[in-house]
Design a protein around this motif. Structure first.
Motif, PDB file in Angstrom:
ATOM      1  N   PHE A 176      -7.512  21.603  -7.283  1.00 35.38           N
ATOM      2  CA  PHE A 176      -7.657  21.028  -8.620  1.00 35.38           C
ATOM      3  C   PHE A 176      -7.816  22.192  -9.591  1.00 35.38           C
ATOM      4  O   PHE A 176      -8.656  23.062  -9.377  1.00 35.38           O
ATOM      5  N   VAL A 177      -7.001  22.202 -10.644  1.00 35.78           N
ATOM      6  CA  VAL A 177      -6.978  23.361 -11.545  1.00 35.78           C
ATOM      7  C   VAL A 177      -7.154  22.902 -12.992  1.00 35.78           C
ATOM      8  O   VAL A 177      -6.498  21.942 -13.427  1.00 35.78           O
ATOM      9  N   SER A 178      -8.015  23.616 -13.721  1.00 33.64           N
ATOM     10  CA  SER A 178      -8.300  23.249 -15.117  1.00 33.64           C
ATOM     11  C   SER A 178      -7.064  23.358 -15.992  1.00 33.64           C
ATOM     12  O   SER A 178      -6.405  24.387 -16.008  1.00 33.64           O
ATOM     13  N   LYS A 179      -6.852  22.295 -16.753  1.00 34.00           N
ATOM     14  CA  LYS A 179      -5.726  22.365 -17.691  1.00 34.00           C
ATOM     15  C   LYS A 179      -6.242  22.564 -19.126  1.00 34.00           C
ATOM     16  O   LYS A 179      -5.479  22.582 -20.074  1.00 34.00           O
ATOM     17  N   ASP A 180      -7.592  22.691 -19.266  1.00 37.53           N
ATOM     18  CA  ASP A 180      -8.127  22.847 -20.617  1.00 37.53           C
ATOM     19  C   ASP A 180      -9.051  24.058 -20.780  1.00 37.53           C
ATOM     20  O   ASP A 180      -9.855  24.118 -21.695  1.00 37.53           O
ATOM     21  N   ILE A 181      -8.930  25.036 -19.868  1.00 36.55           N
ATOM     22  CA  ILE A 181      -9.616  26.335 -20.064  1.00 36.55           C
ATOM     23  C   ILE A 181      -8.509  27.343 -20.385  1.00 36.55           C
ATOM     24  O   ILE A 181      -7.593  27.534 -19.579  1.00 36.55           O
ATOM     25  N   SER A 220      -3.373  27.894 -20.237  1.00 34.65           N
ATOM     26  CA  SER A 220      -4.477  27.296 -19.476  1.00 34.65           C
ATOM     27  C   SER A 220      -4.433  27.865 -18.056  1.00 34.65           C
ATOM     28  O   SER A 220      -3.403  28.415 -17.631  1.00 34.65           O
ATOM     29  N   THR A 221      -5.528  27.691 -17.330  1.00 35.87           N
ATOM     30  CA  THR A 221      -5.546  28.171 -15.935  1.00 35.87           C
ATOM     31  C   THR A 221      -4.380  27.533 -15.167  1.00 35.87           C
ATOM     32  O   THR A 221      -3.693  28.192 -14.386  1.00 35.87           O
ATOM     33  N   TYR A 222      -4.144  26.250 -15.423  1.00 37.53           N
ATOM     34  CA  TYR A 222      -3.039  25.538 -14.764  1.00 37.53           C
ATOM     35  C   TYR A 222      -1.687  26.194 -15.105  1.00 37.53           C
ATOM     36  O   TYR A 222      -0.854  26.431 -14.232  1.00 37.53           O
ATOM     37  N   GLN A 223      -1.507  26.533 -16.387  1.00 38.12           N
ATOM     38  CA  GLN A 223      -0.239  27.172 -16.789  1.00 38.12           C
ATOM     39  C   GLN A 223      -0.078  28.558 -16.157  1.00 38.12           C
ATOM     40  O   GLN A 223       1.026  28.957 -15.804  1.00 38.12           O
ATOM     41  N   ILE A 224      -1.195  29.279 -16.021  1.00 41.76           N
ATOM     42  CA  ILE A 224      -1.118  30.613 -15.392  1.00 41.76           C
ATOM     43  C   ILE A 224      -0.654  30.455 -13.940  1.00 41.76           C
ATOM     44  O   ILE A 224       0.247  31.135 -13.475  1.00 41.76           O
ATOM     45  N   ILE A 225      -1.288  29.507 -13.233  1.00 40.08           N
ATOM     46  CA  ILE A 225      -0.931  29.288 -11.819  1.00 40.08           C
ATOM     47  C   ILE A 225       0.542  28.876 -11.686  1.00 40.08           C
ATOM     48  O   ILE A 225       1.262  29.354 -10.811  1.00 40.08           O
ATOM     49  N   LYS A 226       0.975  28.023 -12.602  1.00 37.07           N
ATOM     50  CA  LYS A 226       2.382  27.568 -12.543  1.00 37.07           C
ATOM     51  C   LYS A 226       3.353  28.732 -12.773  1.00 37.07           C
ATOM     52  O   LYS A 226       4.483  28.722 -12.304  1.00 37.07           O
ATOM     53  N   GLU A 231       7.249  28.006  -5.230  1.00 30.55           N
ATOM     54  CA  GLU A 231       7.732  27.057  -4.214  1.00 30.55           C
ATOM     55  C   GLU A 231       7.326  25.619  -4.514  1.00 30.55           C
ATOM     56  O   GLU A 231       6.156  25.348  -4.821  1.00 30.55           O
ATOM     57  N   LYS A 232       8.315  24.736  -4.397  1.00 30.99           N
ATOM     58  CA  LYS A 232       8.104  23.326  -4.733  1.00 30.99           C
ATOM     59  C   LYS A 232       6.958  22.703  -3.917  1.00 30.99           C
ATOM     60  O   LYS A 232       6.093  22.013  -4.463  1.00 30.99           O
ATOM     61  N   GLU A 233       6.952  23.019  -2.632  1.00 29.99           N
ATOM     62  CA  GLU A 233       5.934  22.433  -1.739  1.00 29.99           C
ATOM     63  C   GLU A 233       4.520  22.847  -2.189  1.00 29.99           C
ATOM     64  O   GLU A 233       3.596  22.039  -2.183  1.00 29.99           O
ATOM     65  N   VAL A 234       4.403  24.103  -2.635  1.00 26.66           N
ATOM     66  CA  VAL A 234       3.084  24.602  -3.058  1.00 26.66           C
ATOM     67  C   VAL A 234       2.710  23.963  -4.403  1.00 26.66           C
ATOM     68  O   VAL A 234       1.566  23.515  -4.603  1.00 26.66           O
ATOM     69  N   ILE A 235       3.670  23.878  -5.305  1.00 25.24           N
ATOM     70  CA  ILE A 235       3.416  23.299  -6.638  1.00 25.24           C
ATOM     71  C   ILE A 235       2.867  21.871  -6.506  1.00 25.24           C
ATOM     72  O   ILE A 235       1.977  21.462  -7.241  1.00 25.24           O
ATOM     73  N   GLN A 236       3.368  21.152  -5.524  1.00 23.91           N
ATOM     74  CA  GLN A 236       2.920  19.761  -5.325  1.00 23.91           C
ATOM     75  C   GLN A 236       1.438  19.668  -4.967  1.00 23.91           C
ATOM     76  O   GLN A 236       0.806  18.633  -5.126  1.00 23.91           O
ATOM     77  N   ARG A 237       0.885  20.781  -4.467  1.00 23.24           N
ATOM     78  CA  ARG A 237      -0.533  20.775  -4.080  1.00 23.24           C
ATOM     79  C   ARG A 237      -1.457  21.225  -5.216  1.00 23.24           C
ATOM     80  O   ARG A 237      -2.651  21.376  -5.028  1.00 23.24           O
ATOM     81  N   ILE A 238      -0.883  21.476  -6.398  1.00 20.40           N
ATOM     82  CA  ILE A 238      -1.707  21.891  -7.538  1.00 20.40           C
ATOM     83  C   ILE A 238      -1.919  20.679  -8.449  1.00 20.40           C
ATOM     84  O   ILE A 238      -0.968  20.134  -8.998  1.00 20.40           O
ATOM     85  N   ILE A 239      -3.181  20.271  -8.577  1.00 20.51           N
ATOM     86  CA  ILE A 239      -3.471  19.073  -9.364  1.00 20.51           C
ATOM     87  C   ILE A 239      -4.166  19.474 -10.669  1.00 20.51           C
ATOM     88  O   ILE A 239      -5.293  19.989 -10.630  1.00 20.51           O
ATOM     89  N   PRO A 240      -3.505  19.258 -11.818  1.00 22.03           N
ATOM     90  CA  PRO A 240      -4.157  19.609 -13.087  1.00 22.03           C
ATOM     91  C   PRO A 240      -5.268  18.611 -13.426  1.00 22.03           C
ATOM     92  O   PRO A 240      -5.068  17.400 -13.311  1.00 22.03           O
ATOM     93  N   VAL A 241      -6.449  19.150 -13.795  1.00 20.57           N
ATOM     94  CA  VAL A 241      -7.567  18.272 -14.175  1.00 20.57           C
ATOM     95  C   VAL A 241      -8.279  18.878 -15.390  1.00 20.57           C
ATOM     96  O   VAL A 241      -8.132  20.069 -15.673  1.00 20.57           O
ATOM     97  N   SER A 242      -9.068  18.037 -16.056  1.00 13.89           N
ATOM     98  CA  SER A 242      -9.901  18.572 -17.128  1.00 13.89           C
ATOM     99  C   SER A 242     -11.070  19.325 -16.473  1.00 13.89           C
ATOM    100  O   SER A 242     -11.512  18.968 -15.372  1.00 13.89           O
ATOM    101  N   VAL A 251     -21.596  24.326 -19.308  1.00 17.86           N
ATOM    102  CA  VAL A 251     -20.287  24.052 -19.905  1.00 17.86           C
ATOM    103  C   VAL A 251     -19.681  25.371 -20.410  1.00 17.86           C
ATOM    104  O   VAL A 251     -20.192  25.990 -21.335  1.00 17.86           O
ATOM    105  N   LYS A 252     -18.614  25.794 -19.750  1.00 19.46           N
ATOM    106  CA  LYS A 252     -17.941  27.053 -20.115  1.00 19.46           C
ATOM    107  C   LYS A 252     -17.190  26.895 -21.418  1.00 19.46           C
ATOM    108  O   LYS A 252     -16.667  25.795 -21.694  1.00 19.46           O
ATOM    109  N   PRO A 253     -17.054  27.973 -22.221  1.00 16.66           N
ATOM    110  CA  PRO A 253     -16.169  27.887 -23.375  1.00 16.66           C
ATOM    111  C   PRO A 253     -14.750  27.564 -22.881  1.00 16.66           C
ATOM    112  O   PRO A 253     -14.332  28.057 -21.844  1.00 16.66           O
ATOM    113  N   LYS A 254     -14.051  26.716 -23.637  1.00 12.49           N
ATOM    114  CA  LYS A 254     -12.741  26.262 -23.124  1.00 12.49           C
ATOM    115  C   LYS A 254     -11.580  27.068 -23.689  1.00 12.49           C
ATOM    116  O   LYS A 254     -10.663  27.439 -22.974  1.00 12.49           O
TER     117      LYS A 254
END
Ligand SMILES: NC(=O)c1ccc[n+]([C@@H]2O[C@H](COP(=O)([O-])OP(=O)(O)OC[C@H]3O[C@@H](n4cnc5c(N)ncnc54)[C@H](OP(=O)(O)O)[C@@H]3O)[C@@H](O)[C@H]2O)c1
Length: 272
Positions: A176-181, A220-226, A231-242, A251-254
Motif C-alpha cells: 500500500f503506497v501513499s498517493k497524497d505525500i 507523490s510516493t505512489y508516482q515515484i514508485i510508478k 513490470e506489469k505483474e509488479v505494478i498490479q501489486r502496488i495499491i495507492p492509498v491515502s 500526522v506527517k506533512p503531506k
C-alpha cells in the motif's frame, strides 16, 4: 594536493553515497558515532579536527525521522540545532568551509507554490523546526553552505520509504503506497556527482550560503514508485492509498517539496 575533507555522520544513508565519490578523489576522514558522539563528546571532535586540519567539513549527522524527533525533542534539538551551530563556531576564523544539509521540512505543509531559497520557512514539526534553527544560525555564520534537500531516492537510502517499498515488491508482496505525500525527489547518485563536481571541485556555490536541490515537479510516493517499476505483474501489486490509511499517530506533512532559483540545482529525477 587532494582536498582534505572530514565527513561527520559517515554511516548516514546520504553519506554512504557521497563517500563513494569522495573517497578516491579527496583526502577523506570519515567519522561515525563510534569514533565520536557529537553531542556527548564535542571536545573530542575538536581535537580530531585540530589534528586533521580539513579545508571542508561535511555534516551528515542528524535525527532525521519525523517521529523520532516528536518523541525526543531534546535530542532532536541537540543533534539538529546545537551541533551544527557549535560546528560553525568551531570553523569561524579557521578558513574551513562547513557544508551542512537541511530539509524541505523547514517549510509549511501544502504551500501552493514550491518554496525557493528566498521563501521564508515556517516549520510545523519538531524535525523541521530543529533543522530551521541551525539554518538561521549558519546563514549568519562565515564560510557555511546549507544544502536543502527533498526526499532522497537511491541505493543507500535503505531506511527510507521508497527502498522499503521496493524491497517488499521484490519479495513478491502486495504494498500500500501513499498517493497524497508529495516531494520533489532527487536521486542520490545524481546528487553525489553534482556534489563532487560542482560543489567540491568547481566551488560554484561556495558563496551562495544556501541552495535547494530538487526536481521540477511534485510527485507523490505512489508516482515515484510508478516511475521506478516497469513490470506489469509488479505494478498490479502496488495499491495507492491515502496516508490516513496507515493510521499513524503522528500526522506527517503531506505536500512538501522544493524549488531552486539556480538552474543547475534543478535536477531531472531518474532512478538508476
Ligand atoms: N534522507 C533524506 O531524504 C533527507 C532529506 C532531506 C534532508 N536530509 C538531511 O540530510 C542529512 C543526512 O540525512 P540521512 O537521511 O543520510 O541521515 P540518516 O541516515 O538518518 O543518518 C543520520 C546519522 O547521524 C548520526 N548521528 C545521530 N546522532 C548522532 C550523535 N549524537 N553522534 C554521532 N552521530 C550521530 C547517526 O549515527 P548512527 O548511525 O550511529 O545512528 C546516523 O549515521 C541530514 O541533515 C538530513 O536532515 C535528508
Amino acid at each position: 594536493m587532494k582536498k582534505k575533507i572530514v565527513l561527520i555522520g559517515a554511516n548516514s544513508s546520504l553519506a554512504k553515497q557521497l563517500i563513494k565519490k569522495l573517497k578516491n578523489t579527496t583526502q577523506l576522514l570519515q567519522l561515525t558515532r563510534n569514533n565520536v558522539d557529537v553531542v556527548k563528546s564535542f571536545e573530542k571532535l575538536k581535537k580530531i579536527l585540530n589534528h586533521f586540519k580539513p579545508s571542508i567539513i561535511v555534516n551528515c549527522v542528524g535525527v532525521t525521522k519525523f517521529l523520532e524527533c516528536e518523541k525526543d525533542p531534546s535530542n532532536a534539538y541537540l543533534v539538529n540545532s546545537n551541533f551544527p551551530i557549535k560546528l560553525s563556531e568551531y570553523t569561524k576564523g579557521r578558513n574551513i568551509l562547513l557544508i551542512h544539509f537541511s530539509t524541505e521540512a523547514v517549510y509549511e505543509d501544502g504551500l501552493k507554490q514550491l518554496p525557493n531559497e528566498n521563501t521564508p520557512p515556517n516549520p510545523s514539526t519538531i524535525y523541521g523546526n530543529s533543522k530551521y534553527i541551525a539554518d538561521m544560525a549558519l546563514l549568519r555564520a562565515e564560510n557555511t553552505l546549507i544544502i536543502r534537500l527533498p526526499t532522497l531516492v537511491g541505493p543507500t537510502q535503505d531506511h527510507q520509504i521508497i527502498n522499503k517499498i521496493l524491497k517488499k515488491l521484490n519479495l513478491g508482496q502486495k504494498v500500500f503506497v501513499s498517493k497524497d505525500i508529495y516531494s520533489t525527489p532527487i536521486n542520490t547518485v545524481d546528487f553525489s556527482n553534482f556534489f563532487l563536481k560542482d560543489i567540491i571541485f568547481k566551488k560554484t556555490f561556495y558563496k551562495k550560503k544556501i541552495i535547494h536541490l530538487c526536481s521540477k515537479k511534485r510527485l507523490s510516493t505512489y508516482q515515484i514508485i510508478k516511475k521506478i517499476v516497469n513490470e506489469k505483474e509488479v505494478i498490479q501489486r502496488i495499491i495507492p492509498v491515502s496516508e490516513n490509511f496507515f493510521k499513524n499517530k503522528f500526522v506527517k506533512p503531506k505536500k512538501l517539496g522544493l524549488k531552486s532559483i539556480y538552474k543547475k540545482c534543478t535536477r531531472i529525477f531518474k532512478y538508476e
